[in-house]
Design a protein around this motif. Structure first.
Motif, PDB file in Angstrom:
ATOM      1  N   PHE A  28       1.378  -4.172 -13.772  1.00 41.92           N
ATOM      2  CA  PHE A  28       1.803  -5.051 -12.676  1.00 41.92           C
ATOM      3  C   PHE A  28       2.976  -5.921 -13.124  1.00 41.92           C
ATOM      4  N   PHE A  29       2.871  -6.453 -14.328  1.00 44.96           N
ATOM      5  CA  PHE A  29       3.894  -7.355 -14.854  1.00 44.96           C
ATOM      6  C   PHE A  29       5.215  -6.620 -15.087  1.00 44.96           C
ATOM      7  N   THR A  30       5.137  -5.449 -15.712  1.00 40.55           N
ATOM      8  CA  THR A  30       6.366  -4.755 -16.116  1.00 40.55           C
ATOM      9  C   THR A  30       6.942  -3.872 -15.017  1.00 40.55           C
ATOM     10  N   LYS A  31       6.093  -3.268 -14.194  1.00 37.80           N
ATOM     11  CA  LYS A  31       6.582  -2.336 -13.186  1.00 37.80           C
ATOM     12  C   LYS A  31       6.801  -3.013 -11.825  1.00 37.80           C
ATOM     13  N   LEU A  32       5.828  -3.787 -11.370  1.00 40.12           N
ATOM     14  CA  LEU A  32       5.936  -4.364 -10.029  1.00 40.12           C
ATOM     15  C   LEU A  32       6.682  -5.699 -10.018  1.00 40.12           C
ATOM     16  N   LEU A  33       6.418  -6.544 -11.025  1.00 37.75           N
ATOM     17  CA  LEU A  33       7.224  -7.768 -11.135  1.00 37.75           C
ATOM     18  C   LEU A  33       8.542  -7.473 -11.838  1.00 37.75           C
ATOM     19  N   LEU A  34       8.607  -6.390 -12.571  1.00 36.40           N
ATOM     20  CA  LEU A  34       9.776  -5.976 -13.341  1.00 36.40           C
ATOM     21  C   LEU A  34      10.207  -7.055 -14.330  1.00 36.40           C
ATOM     22  N   SER A  72       3.256   5.677 -20.723  1.00 36.44           N
ATOM     23  CA  SER A  72       3.023   6.066 -19.339  1.00 36.44           C
ATOM     24  C   SER A  72       4.349   6.528 -18.739  1.00 36.44           C
ATOM     25  N   PRO A  73       4.367   7.654 -18.004  1.00 33.43           N
ATOM     26  CA  PRO A  73       5.629   8.089 -17.384  1.00 33.43           C
ATOM     27  C   PRO A  73       6.231   6.970 -16.539  1.00 33.43           C
ATOM     28  N   TRP A  74       7.546   6.824 -16.598  1.00 36.07           N
ATOM     29  CA  TRP A  74       8.189   5.700 -15.921  1.00 36.07           C
ATOM     30  C   TRP A  74       7.964   5.715 -14.417  1.00 36.07           C
ATOM     31  N   PHE A  75       7.681   6.912 -13.872  1.00 40.85           N
ATOM     32  CA  PHE A  75       7.493   7.009 -12.421  1.00 40.85           C
ATOM     33  C   PHE A  75       6.048   6.765 -11.994  1.00 40.85           C
ATOM     34  N   ARG A  76       5.155   6.496 -12.971  1.00 38.61           N
ATOM     35  CA  ARG A  76       3.774   6.136 -12.617  1.00 38.61           C
ATOM     36  C   ARG A  76       3.701   4.636 -12.389  1.00 38.61           C
ATOM     37  N   VAL A  77       3.431   4.247 -11.162  1.00 40.11           N
ATOM     38  CA  VAL A  77       3.351   2.833 -10.811  1.00 40.11           C
ATOM     39  C   VAL A  77       2.008   2.612 -10.123  1.00 40.11           C
ATOM     40  N   PHE A  78       1.102   1.943 -10.795  1.00 42.29           N
ATOM     41  CA  PHE A  78      -0.245   1.754 -10.260  1.00 42.29           C
ATOM     42  C   PHE A  78      -0.248   0.829  -9.038  1.00 42.29           C
ATOM     43  N   SER A  79      -1.021   1.206  -8.045  1.00 39.78           N
ATOM     44  CA  SER A  79      -1.279   0.319  -6.914  1.00 39.78           C
ATOM     45  C   SER A  79      -2.480  -0.560  -7.269  1.00 39.78           C
ATOM     46  N   PRO A  80      -2.313  -1.882  -7.357  1.00 46.17           N
ATOM     47  CA  PRO A  80      -3.449  -2.748  -7.706  1.00 46.17           C
ATOM     48  C   PRO A  80      -4.605  -2.618  -6.724  1.00 46.17           C
ATOM     49  N   ILE A  81      -4.299  -2.401  -5.464  1.00 48.87           N
ATOM     50  CA  ILE A  81      -5.359  -2.318  -4.450  1.00 48.87           C
ATOM     51  C   ILE A  81      -6.161  -1.037  -4.630  1.00 48.87           C
ATOM     52  N   ARG A  82      -5.474   0.086  -4.815  1.00 51.88           N
ATOM     53  CA  ARG A  82      -6.192   1.355  -5.014  1.00 51.88           C
ATOM     54  C   ARG A  82      -7.001   1.336  -6.308  1.00 51.88           C
ATOM     55  N   GLN A  83      -6.437   0.782  -7.354  1.00 54.00           N
ATOM     56  CA  GLN A  83      -7.158   0.679  -8.617  1.00 54.00           C
ATOM     57  C   GLN A  83      -8.402  -0.196  -8.470  1.00 54.00           C
ATOM     58  N   SER A  84      -8.263  -1.256  -7.712  1.00 52.53           N
ATOM     59  CA  SER A  84      -9.389  -2.160  -7.463  1.00 52.53           C
ATOM     60  C   SER A  84     -10.493  -1.442  -6.706  1.00 52.53           C
ATOM     61  N   ASP A  89       5.783  -7.341  -2.310  1.00 49.41           N
ATOM     62  CA  ASP A  89       5.404  -6.224  -1.458  1.00 49.41           C
ATOM     63  C   ASP A  89       5.331  -4.984  -2.350  1.00 49.41           C
ATOM     64  N   TYR A  90       4.171  -4.339  -2.404  1.00 47.24           N
ATOM     65  CA  TYR A  90       3.968  -3.241  -3.353  1.00 47.24           C
ATOM     66  C   TYR A  90       4.984  -2.123  -3.156  1.00 47.24           C
ATOM     67  N   LYS A  91       5.186  -1.687  -1.925  1.00 47.79           N
ATOM     68  CA  LYS A  91       6.092  -0.552  -1.683  1.00 47.79           C
ATOM     69  C   LYS A  91       7.520  -0.878  -2.098  1.00 47.79           C
ATOM     70  N   GLU A  92       7.971  -2.083  -1.747  1.00 51.84           N
ATOM     71  CA  GLU A  92       9.329  -2.472  -2.129  1.00 51.84           C
ATOM     72  C   GLU A  92       9.467  -2.586  -3.646  1.00 51.84           C
ATOM     73  N   ALA A  93       8.455  -3.177  -4.287  1.00 51.48           N
ATOM     74  CA  ALA A  93       8.490  -3.348  -5.741  1.00 51.48           C
ATOM     75  C   ALA A  93       8.471  -1.987  -6.438  1.00 51.48           C
ATOM     76  N   ARG A  94       7.702  -1.054  -5.909  1.00 52.36           N
ATOM     77  CA  ARG A  94       7.634   0.283  -6.489  1.00 52.36           C
ATOM     78  C   ARG A  94       8.994   0.975  -6.404  1.00 52.36           C
ATOM     79  N   GLU A  95       9.634   0.885  -5.249  1.00 54.51           N
ATOM     80  CA  GLU A  95      10.957   1.515  -5.087  1.00 54.51           C
ATOM     81  C   GLU A  95      11.980   0.879  -6.028  1.00 54.51           C
ATOM     82  N   ARG A  96      11.871  -0.435  -6.217  1.00 52.39           N
ATOM     83  CA  ARG A  96      12.811  -1.143  -7.091  1.00 52.39           C
ATOM     84  C   ARG A  96      12.717  -0.656  -8.529  1.00 52.39           C
ATOM     85  N   VAL A  97      11.503  -0.529  -9.063  1.00 48.20           N
ATOM     86  CA  VAL A  97      11.365  -0.117 -10.458  1.00 48.20           C
ATOM     87  C   VAL A  97      11.758   1.346 -10.643  1.00 48.20           C
TER      88      VAL A  97
END
Length: 473
Positions: free
Chosen positions: A348-354, A391-403, A447-455
Protein backbone atom coordinates in the motif's frame (compact mmCIF):
# COMPACT_ATOMS: atom_id res chain seq x y z
CA UNK A 1 40.80 -16.02 30.15
CA UNK A 2 38.31 -16.06 27.25
CA UNK A 3 35.87 -13.24 26.53
CA UNK A 4 32.55 -13.92 24.77
CA UNK A 5 30.96 -10.92 23.07
CA UNK A 6 27.18 -11.35 22.75
CA UNK A 7 25.27 -9.42 20.07
CA UNK A 8 22.15 -10.76 18.30
CA UNK A 9 22.67 -14.20 19.87
CA UNK A 10 21.11 -13.73 23.28
CA UNK A 11 20.93 -17.35 24.39
CA UNK A 12 22.89 -20.01 26.23
CA UNK A 13 21.64 -23.03 24.25
CA UNK A 14 23.19 -23.80 20.84
CA UNK A 15 25.41 -20.72 20.93
CA UNK A 16 28.69 -21.54 19.14
CA UNK A 17 30.84 -18.67 20.47
CA UNK A 18 29.66 -19.19 24.04
CA UNK A 19 29.99 -22.97 23.95
CA UNK A 20 33.43 -23.20 22.32
CA UNK A 21 34.91 -20.39 24.43
CA UNK A 22 33.77 -22.06 27.65
CA UNK A 23 35.10 -25.41 26.41
CA UNK A 24 38.43 -23.66 25.86
CA UNK A 25 38.81 -22.48 29.45
CA UNK A 26 37.65 -19.88 31.98
CA UNK A 27 35.42 -17.28 30.41
CA UNK A 28 33.66 -13.97 30.88
CA UNK A 29 30.73 -12.55 28.85
CA UNK A 30 30.01 -8.99 27.74
CA UNK A 31 27.31 -7.19 25.79
CA UNK A 32 28.26 -3.85 24.21
CA UNK A 33 25.77 -1.01 24.35
CA UNK A 34 26.08 1.46 21.43
CA UNK A 35 23.05 3.79 21.67
CA UNK A 36 24.12 6.34 19.06
CA UNK A 37 24.76 3.59 16.51
CA UNK A 38 21.46 1.91 17.34
CA UNK A 39 19.60 5.15 16.77
CA UNK A 40 21.27 5.52 13.38
CA UNK A 41 20.21 1.95 12.57
CA UNK A 42 16.59 2.72 13.60
CA UNK A 43 16.54 0.17 16.42
CA UNK A 44 13.08 0.24 18.00
CA UNK A 45 12.88 1.32 21.67
CA UNK A 46 10.49 -1.60 22.26
CA UNK A 47 13.10 -4.03 20.88
CA UNK A 48 15.73 -2.52 23.19
CA UNK A 49 13.31 -2.97 26.08
CA UNK A 50 12.84 -6.60 25.10
CA UNK A 51 16.60 -7.10 24.89
CA UNK A 52 17.05 -5.47 28.29
CA UNK A 53 14.91 -8.21 29.80
CA UNK A 54 16.68 -10.91 27.81
CA UNK A 55 20.06 -9.66 29.02
CA UNK A 56 18.83 -9.57 32.62
CA UNK A 57 17.82 -13.22 32.25
CA UNK A 58 21.21 -14.11 30.71
CA UNK A 59 23.04 -12.25 33.47
CA UNK A 60 21.20 -14.24 36.15
CA UNK A 61 21.74 -17.60 34.44
CA UNK A 62 25.44 -17.01 33.71
CA UNK A 63 26.02 -15.92 37.30
CA UNK A 64 24.44 -19.18 38.45
CA UNK A 65 27.09 -20.98 36.37
CA UNK A 66 29.84 -18.87 37.91
CA UNK A 67 30.44 -16.97 34.63
CA UNK A 68 30.84 -13.18 35.01
CA UNK A 69 28.65 -11.00 32.78
CA UNK A 70 28.76 -7.26 32.16
CA UNK A 71 27.25 -4.64 29.86
CA UNK A 72 29.97 -2.27 28.63
CA UNK A 73 29.46 1.14 27.04
CA UNK A 74 30.36 2.90 23.80
CA UNK A 75 28.36 5.36 21.72
CA UNK A 76 29.27 4.01 18.29
CA UNK A 77 30.80 0.94 16.66
CA UNK A 78 34.08 2.68 15.85
CA UNK A 79 34.75 3.19 19.57
CA UNK A 80 34.43 -0.51 20.37
CA UNK A 81 37.97 -1.63 19.41
CA UNK A 82 39.53 0.59 22.11
CA UNK A 83 36.77 -0.19 24.63
CA UNK A 84 37.15 -3.93 24.16
CA UNK A 85 40.94 -3.75 24.20
CA UNK A 86 40.86 -1.89 27.51
CA UNK A 87 38.47 -4.49 28.95
CA UNK A 88 40.62 -7.38 27.70
CA UNK A 89 43.75 -5.91 29.27
CA UNK A 90 41.97 -5.31 32.57
CA UNK A 91 40.79 -8.93 32.80
CA UNK A 92 43.87 -10.53 31.19
CA UNK A 93 41.85 -11.87 28.26
CA UNK A 94 43.80 -13.90 25.71
CA UNK A 95 40.99 -14.68 23.26
CA UNK A 96 37.79 -12.95 22.09
CA UNK A 97 34.93 -15.14 20.83
CA UNK A 98 31.91 -13.88 18.91
CA UNK A 99 29.33 -15.03 16.39
CA UNK A 100 29.55 -13.37 12.98
CA UNK A 101 26.91 -10.86 11.88
CA UNK A 102 25.83 -10.12 8.31
CA UNK A 103 25.26 -6.34 7.72
CA UNK A 104 28.13 -4.24 6.36
CA UNK A 105 28.55 -1.92 9.38
CA UNK A 106 28.74 -4.90 11.72
CA UNK A 107 31.31 -6.64 9.54
CA UNK A 108 33.49 -3.51 9.43
CA UNK A 109 33.17 -3.20 13.22
CA UNK A 110 34.26 -6.80 13.76
CA UNK A 111 37.25 -6.43 11.45
CA UNK A 112 38.39 -3.27 13.24
CA UNK A 113 38.06 -5.00 16.62
CA UNK A 114 39.94 -8.08 15.40
CA UNK A 115 42.75 -6.01 13.89
CA UNK A 116 43.40 -4.00 17.06
CA UNK A 117 43.15 -6.98 19.41
CA UNK A 118 45.42 -9.14 17.31
CA UNK A 119 47.97 -6.31 17.22
CA UNK A 120 47.93 -6.64 21.02
CA UNK A 121 48.35 -10.44 20.96
CA UNK A 122 44.69 -11.16 21.72
CA UNK A 123 43.38 -13.81 19.37
CA UNK A 124 39.89 -13.45 17.84
CA UNK A 125 37.63 -16.45 17.21
CA UNK A 126 34.65 -15.60 14.95
CA UNK A 127 32.04 -18.37 14.84
CA UNK A 128 29.21 -19.15 12.41
CA UNK A 129 25.77 -18.66 13.85
CA UNK A 130 23.41 -16.95 11.37
CA UNK A 131 23.03 -19.74 8.81
CA UNK A 132 21.73 -23.28 8.89
CA UNK A 133 23.74 -23.93 5.71
CA UNK A 134 27.10 -22.12 5.37
CA UNK A 135 26.55 -19.58 2.55
CA UNK A 136 29.78 -20.44 0.77
CA UNK A 137 28.33 -23.90 0.08
CA UNK A 138 25.50 -22.40 -1.97
CA UNK A 139 26.69 -21.54 -5.46
CA UNK A 140 25.22 -21.89 -8.93
CA UNK A 141 26.53 -24.53 -11.34
CA UNK A 142 28.75 -21.80 -12.78
CA UNK A 143 30.11 -21.03 -9.32
CA UNK A 144 28.20 -17.76 -9.00
CA UNK A 145 25.89 -16.33 -6.37
CA UNK A 146 22.19 -17.17 -6.48
CA UNK A 147 19.91 -14.21 -7.18
CA UNK A 148 16.59 -16.07 -7.31
CA UNK A 149 15.02 -17.85 -4.36
CA UNK A 150 13.70 -21.04 -5.99
CA UNK A 151 17.02 -22.46 -7.32
CA UNK A 152 18.76 -21.28 -4.15
CA UNK A 153 16.11 -23.07 -2.09
CA UNK A 154 16.57 -26.34 -4.00
CA UNK A 155 20.31 -26.19 -3.33
CA UNK A 156 19.70 -25.19 0.29
CA UNK A 157 17.31 -28.11 0.87
CA UNK A 158 19.83 -30.55 -0.59
CA UNK A 159 22.39 -29.32 1.93
CA UNK A 160 19.92 -29.25 4.83
CA UNK A 161 18.94 -32.86 4.16
CA UNK A 162 22.57 -33.92 4.68
CA UNK A 163 23.19 -31.99 7.89
CA UNK A 164 23.84 -33.89 11.11
CA UNK A 165 21.20 -33.24 13.75
CA UNK A 166 23.59 -31.85 16.37
CA UNK A 167 22.97 -28.94 18.71
CA UNK A 168 25.38 -27.41 21.20
CA UNK A 169 24.49 -27.66 24.91
CA UNK A 170 24.57 -24.79 27.37
CA UNK A 171 27.97 -24.10 28.94
CA UNK A 172 28.86 -26.09 32.03
CA UNK A 173 29.26 -24.63 35.50
CA UNK A 174 32.57 -22.76 35.67
CA UNK A 175 32.76 -21.85 39.35
CA UNK A 176 30.63 -21.21 42.42
CA UNK A 177 27.57 -19.05 41.70
CA UNK A 178 28.22 -15.32 41.64
CA UNK A 179 26.10 -13.94 44.47
CA UNK A 180 26.89 -10.23 44.17
CA UNK A 181 23.63 -8.34 43.53
CA UNK A 182 23.27 -7.11 39.97
CA UNK A 183 20.67 -4.57 38.89
CA UNK A 184 18.38 -5.46 35.97
CA UNK A 185 19.84 -4.44 32.61
CA UNK A 186 18.22 -1.33 31.15
CA UNK A 187 19.58 -0.37 27.74
CA UNK A 188 19.58 3.28 26.67
CA UNK A 189 16.48 4.54 24.81
CA UNK A 190 14.53 1.39 25.68
CA UNK A 191 10.81 1.29 26.45
CA UNK A 192 8.61 -1.43 27.89
CA UNK A 193 7.57 -4.24 25.54
CA UNK A 194 4.52 -6.51 25.59
CA UNK A 195 5.83 -8.95 28.18
CA UNK A 196 2.43 -10.69 28.16
CA UNK A 197 3.04 -11.65 24.52
CA UNK A 198 6.82 -12.19 24.54
CA UNK A 199 8.34 -12.81 27.98
CA UNK A 200 12.02 -11.88 27.81
CA UNK A 201 13.62 -15.21 28.70
CA UNK A 202 15.18 -18.04 26.73
CA UNK A 203 12.90 -20.52 28.51
CA UNK A 204 9.84 -18.63 27.22
CA UNK A 205 11.26 -18.64 23.69
CA UNK A 206 11.85 -22.39 23.71
CA UNK A 207 8.38 -22.96 25.12
CA UNK A 208 6.88 -20.76 22.39
CA UNK A 209 8.67 -22.75 19.68
CA UNK A 210 7.77 -26.14 21.16
CA UNK A 211 4.13 -25.17 21.59
CA UNK A 212 3.92 -23.99 18.00
CA UNK A 213 5.48 -27.17 16.62
CA UNK A 214 3.24 -29.42 18.69
CA UNK A 215 -0.03 -27.53 18.25
CA UNK A 216 0.00 -25.40 15.07
CA UNK A 217 2.79 -26.52 12.74
CA UNK A 218 0.57 -28.93 10.79
CA UNK A 219 -2.13 -26.30 10.22
CA UNK A 220 0.32 -23.50 9.43
CA UNK A 221 -0.17 -23.66 5.65
CA UNK A 222 -3.94 -23.12 5.85
CA UNK A 223 -3.97 -20.59 8.70
CA UNK A 224 -0.79 -18.54 8.23
CA UNK A 225 -2.49 -15.82 6.13
CA UNK A 226 -5.42 -15.21 8.50
CA UNK A 227 -4.51 -12.41 10.92
CA UNK A 228 -7.68 -12.84 12.97
CA UNK A 229 -6.50 -16.18 14.38
CA UNK A 230 -3.36 -17.43 16.08
CA UNK A 231 -2.02 -19.40 13.13
CA UNK A 232 1.64 -18.36 12.95
CA UNK A 233 4.59 -19.08 15.24
CA UNK A 234 4.89 -15.50 16.65
CA UNK A 235 8.52 -16.51 17.20
CA UNK A 236 10.06 -13.67 15.19
CA UNK A 237 11.00 -11.45 18.19
CA UNK A 238 12.99 -14.36 19.63
CA UNK A 239 14.65 -15.15 16.28
CA UNK A 240 15.54 -11.49 15.66
CA UNK A 241 17.39 -11.26 18.99
CA UNK A 242 18.91 -14.72 18.64
CA UNK A 243 17.11 -16.21 21.63
CA UNK A 244 16.55 -19.40 19.65
CA UNK A 245 18.80 -20.61 16.86
CA UNK A 246 17.52 -21.46 13.38
CA UNK A 247 19.26 -24.82 13.78
CA UNK A 248 17.08 -25.61 16.78
CA UNK A 249 13.98 -24.63 14.78
CA UNK A 250 15.03 -27.06 12.04
CA UNK A 251 15.72 -29.83 14.56
CA UNK A 252 12.32 -29.41 16.21
CA UNK A 253 10.55 -29.43 12.83
CA UNK A 254 12.30 -32.71 12.03
CA UNK A 255 11.35 -34.18 15.40
CA UNK A 256 7.72 -33.10 15.04
CA UNK A 257 7.41 -34.72 11.63
CA UNK A 258 9.15 -37.88 12.83
CA UNK A 259 6.38 -38.26 15.42
CA UNK A 260 3.78 -38.12 12.61
CA UNK A 261 5.67 -40.14 9.95
CA UNK A 262 5.53 -37.27 7.45
CA UNK A 263 8.27 -35.69 5.34
CA UNK A 264 9.66 -32.61 7.09
CA UNK A 265 11.15 -31.38 3.80
CA UNK A 266 7.70 -30.28 2.64
CA UNK A 267 7.02 -28.15 5.71
CA UNK A 268 5.84 -24.61 4.78
CA UNK A 269 7.24 -23.02 7.95
CA UNK A 270 10.66 -24.41 7.10
CA UNK A 271 10.33 -22.56 3.78
CA UNK A 272 9.76 -19.34 5.73
CA UNK A 273 12.94 -19.99 7.71
CA UNK A 274 14.65 -20.47 4.34
CA UNK A 275 13.41 -17.05 3.16
CA UNK A 276 14.92 -15.54 6.29
CA UNK A 277 18.22 -17.23 5.46
CA UNK A 278 18.03 -16.22 1.78
CA UNK A 279 17.76 -12.54 2.70
CA UNK A 280 20.87 -12.95 4.85
CA UNK A 281 22.64 -14.72 1.98
CA UNK A 282 21.84 -11.79 -0.30
CA UNK A 283 22.98 -9.16 2.20
CA UNK A 284 26.23 -11.02 2.80
CA UNK A 285 27.00 -11.36 -0.90
CA UNK A 286 25.69 -7.95 -2.01
CA UNK A 287 26.94 -5.46 0.61
CA UNK A 288 25.26 -2.56 -1.21
CA UNK A 289 21.96 -3.83 0.25
CA UNK A 290 23.30 -2.73 3.64
CA UNK A 291 23.87 0.75 2.23
CA UNK A 292 20.30 1.62 1.21
CA UNK A 293 20.66 0.46 -2.40
CA UNK A 294 17.89 -1.37 -4.28
CA UNK A 295 18.78 -4.77 -5.70
CA UNK A 296 17.42 -3.73 -9.08
CA UNK A 297 19.65 -0.74 -9.72
CA UNK A 298 17.36 0.80 -12.37
CA UNK A 299 14.67 1.39 -9.74
CA UNK A 300 16.87 4.10 -8.24
CA UNK A 301 15.35 6.31 -10.91
CA UNK A 302 11.73 5.56 -10.01
CA UNK A 303 9.81 8.77 -9.35
CA UNK A 304 8.31 8.60 -5.86
CA UNK A 305 5.68 10.87 -4.40
CA UNK A 306 6.41 12.88 -1.27
CA UNK A 307 3.07 13.46 0.42
CA UNK A 308 3.70 13.92 4.14
CA UNK A 309 -0.03 13.88 4.97
CA UNK A 310 -0.48 10.47 3.34
CA UNK A 311 2.63 9.11 5.05
CA UNK A 312 1.35 10.32 8.41
CA UNK A 313 -2.10 8.81 7.80
CA UNK A 314 -0.46 5.48 6.99
CA UNK A 315 1.74 5.62 10.08
CA UNK A 316 -1.21 6.45 12.35
CA UNK A 317 -3.62 3.86 10.91
CA UNK A 318 -5.93 6.51 9.48
CA UNK A 319 -5.88 5.72 5.74
CA UNK A 320 -9.59 4.88 5.48
CA UNK A 321 -8.75 1.31 4.41
CA UNK A 322 -9.75 -0.79 7.45
CA UNK A 323 -7.33 -3.72 6.97
CA UNK A 324 -4.38 -1.33 6.50
CA UNK A 325 -5.36 0.74 9.52
CA UNK A 326 -5.89 -2.36 11.69
CA UNK A 327 -2.43 -3.63 10.74
CA UNK A 328 -0.70 -0.35 11.55
CA UNK A 329 -2.51 -0.09 14.87
CA UNK A 330 -1.46 -3.66 15.69
CA UNK A 331 2.12 -2.54 15.05
CA UNK A 332 1.78 0.37 17.49
CA UNK A 333 -0.02 -1.59 20.18
CA UNK A 334 2.17 -4.70 20.15
CA UNK A 335 5.42 -3.82 18.33
CA UNK A 336 4.61 -6.66 15.93
CA UNK A 337 2.59 -7.19 12.76
CA UNK A 338 1.21 -10.31 11.10
CA UNK A 339 3.35 -11.29 8.10
CA UNK A 340 0.54 -11.12 5.49
CA UNK A 341 -0.24 -7.63 6.74
CA UNK A 342 3.40 -6.54 6.51
CA UNK A 343 3.18 -7.33 2.82
CA UNK A 344 -0.15 -5.49 2.43
CA UNK A 345 0.88 -2.36 4.32
CA UNK A 346 4.24 -2.20 2.52
CA UNK A 347 2.56 -2.70 -0.85
CA UNK A 348 0.00 0.00 0.00
CA UNK A 349 2.79 2.39 0.96
CA UNK A 350 5.04 1.78 -2.05
CA UNK A 351 2.53 1.01 -4.80
CA UNK A 352 -0.66 2.91 -3.96
CA UNK A 353 0.79 5.86 -2.05
CA UNK A 354 3.91 5.62 -4.25
CA UNK A 355 6.13 6.60 -1.34
CA UNK A 356 9.82 5.68 -1.24
CA UNK A 357 10.33 2.23 0.28
CA UNK A 358 13.27 3.51 2.35
CA UNK A 359 10.83 5.55 4.48
CA UNK A 360 8.64 2.55 5.19
CA UNK A 361 11.59 0.26 5.84
CA UNK A 362 13.07 2.60 8.47
CA UNK A 363 9.66 3.28 10.06
CA UNK A 364 9.06 -0.43 10.55
CA UNK A 365 12.51 -0.85 12.12
CA UNK A 366 11.70 1.99 14.53
CA UNK A 367 8.52 0.20 15.68
CA UNK A 368 9.17 -3.55 15.48
CA UNK A 369 10.12 -5.70 18.45
CA UNK A 370 11.34 -8.21 15.84
CA UNK A 371 13.09 -5.67 13.61
CA UNK A 372 15.59 -7.67 11.59
CA UNK A 373 17.61 -5.66 9.08
CA UNK A 374 18.04 -8.34 6.40
CA UNK A 375 14.45 -9.61 6.55
CA UNK A 376 12.91 -6.15 6.80
CA UNK A 377 14.98 -4.88 3.90
CA UNK A 378 14.15 -7.95 1.83
CA UNK A 379 10.44 -7.70 2.56
CA UNK A 380 10.21 -4.02 1.72
CA UNK A 381 12.16 -4.43 -1.50
CA UNK A 382 9.93 -7.36 -2.45
CA UNK A 383 6.84 -5.22 -1.92
CA UNK A 384 8.29 -2.23 -3.76
CA UNK A 385 9.41 -4.42 -6.72
CA UNK A 386 12.96 -3.13 -6.31
CA UNK A 387 14.51 -6.28 -4.89
CA UNK A 388 15.74 -9.71 -5.79
CA UNK A 389 12.87 -12.11 -6.45
CA UNK A 390 10.58 -9.10 -6.02
CA UNK A 391 6.85 -8.98 -6.48
CA UNK A 392 6.21 -8.20 -10.18
CA UNK A 393 5.89 -4.44 -10.61
CA UNK A 394 2.45 -4.85 -12.18
CA UNK A 395 1.06 -6.68 -9.12
CA UNK A 396 -0.85 -4.10 -7.10
CA UNK A 397 -2.88 -5.50 -4.22
CA UNK A 398 -6.38 -4.22 -3.60
CA UNK A 399 -6.65 -3.66 0.19
CA UNK A 400 -10.39 -4.29 0.09
CA UNK A 401 -10.13 -7.60 -1.78
CA UNK A 402 -7.28 -8.74 0.44
CA UNK A 403 -9.33 -7.84 3.50
CA UNK A 404 -12.35 -9.79 2.26
CA UNK A 405 -10.16 -12.81 1.48
CA UNK A 406 -8.01 -13.01 4.61
CA UNK A 407 -10.24 -11.42 7.28
CA UNK A 408 -13.64 -12.44 5.89
CA UNK A 409 -15.68 -11.90 9.04
CA UNK A 410 -13.74 -8.76 10.02
CA UNK A 411 -12.51 -10.21 13.34
CA UNK A 412 -9.05 -8.68 13.01
CA UNK A 413 -10.39 -5.30 11.93
CA UNK A 414 -12.82 -5.20 14.86
CA UNK A 415 -10.00 -5.88 17.31
CA UNK A 416 -7.79 -3.00 16.19
CA UNK A 417 -10.30 -0.58 14.64
CA UNK A 418 -12.98 -0.67 17.35
CA UNK A 419 -14.92 2.23 15.84
CA UNK A 420 -16.04 -0.24 13.13
CA UNK A 421 -17.00 -2.98 15.59
CA UNK A 422 -20.76 -2.70 14.96
CA UNK A 423 -20.53 -3.21 11.18
CA UNK A 424 -21.42 -6.52 9.55
CA UNK A 425 -18.99 -8.67 7.56
CA UNK A 426 -19.97 -7.01 4.28
CA UNK A 427 -19.67 -3.36 5.29
CA UNK A 428 -16.60 -3.57 7.51
CA UNK A 429 -14.09 -3.95 4.67
CA UNK A 430 -15.14 -0.71 2.95
CA UNK A 431 -17.77 1.22 4.94
CA UNK A 432 -20.09 3.53 2.99
CA UNK A 433 -19.37 7.26 3.25
CA UNK A 434 -22.34 8.02 5.50
CA UNK A 435 -21.39 5.29 7.97
CA UNK A 436 -17.79 6.55 8.02
CA UNK A 437 -19.05 10.02 8.94
CA UNK A 438 -21.33 8.68 11.65
CA UNK A 439 -18.59 6.55 13.20
CA UNK A 440 -15.81 9.12 12.86
CA UNK A 441 -13.78 6.90 10.56
CA UNK A 442 -11.81 8.60 7.74
CA UNK A 443 -12.63 8.41 4.06
CA UNK A 444 -9.98 6.66 1.87
CA UNK A 445 -6.97 8.89 1.35
CA UNK A 446 -6.53 7.63 -2.23
CA UNK A 447 -8.72 6.26 -5.00
CA UNK A 448 -7.52 2.68 -5.58
CA UNK A 449 -8.08 2.60 -9.35
CA UNK A 450 -6.37 5.93 -9.94
CA UNK A 451 -3.47 5.02 -7.65
CA UNK A 452 -3.05 1.67 -9.41
CA UNK A 453 -2.91 3.32 -12.85
CA UNK A 454 -0.38 5.86 -11.54
CA UNK A 455 2.10 3.26 -10.28
CA UNK A 456 1.77 1.14 -13.42
CA UNK A 457 2.54 4.20 -15.53
CA UNK A 458 5.60 5.05 -13.42
CA UNK A 459 7.01 1.54 -13.78
CA UNK A 460 6.22 1.45 -17.49
CA UNK A 461 8.11 4.71 -17.94
CA UNK A 462 11.02 3.35 -15.90
CA UNK A 463 11.07 0.21 -18.03
CA UNK A 464 11.41 2.29 -21.19
CA UNK A 465 14.02 4.67 -19.76
CA UNK A 466 16.52 2.26 -18.17
CA UNK A 467 18.15 -1.12 -18.90
CA UNK A 468 17.20 -3.99 -16.58
CA UNK A 469 20.17 -4.72 -14.32
CA UNK A 470 20.79 -6.20 -10.91
CA UNK A 471 22.69 -4.61 -8.07
CA UNK A 472 26.45 -4.32 -8.33
CA UNK A 473 28.73 -4.77 -5.36
Amino acid sequence: MNLIWLRTDLRLYDNPALYFACQNGKSRVVFCETPEQWQEHHEAPVKLGFRSQLLTDIQHRLHELGIPFEVIQAERFEQLPEVLLKYCKKHKVSGLWFNREIPHDEQVRDQQVATLLQENSIKCHPCDNEFIVPPEQLRTQQGGIYKVFTPWYRSWMTQVSQLPATLLPEPETQAAPITVHSDPVELSNSTAHRNDLWPGTEAAALECLQKFCHERLHTYAEKRDLPGINGTSTLSPYLASGVVSPRYCLWLIQQTYADHSNDWREDPWLRELAWREFYRYLMLNFPALSRDQPFKSETRFLLWESNSENVQAWQQGQTGFPIIDAAMRQLHQTGWMHNRLRMLTASFFTKLLLEDWHLGESYFMEQLIDGDFASNNGGWQWSASTGCDASPWFRVFSPIRQSEKFDPDGAFIRKFVPELDTLDANAIHNPPAKIRDNLGYPHPIIDYKEARERVLTRFENLKVMTPQKGIRH
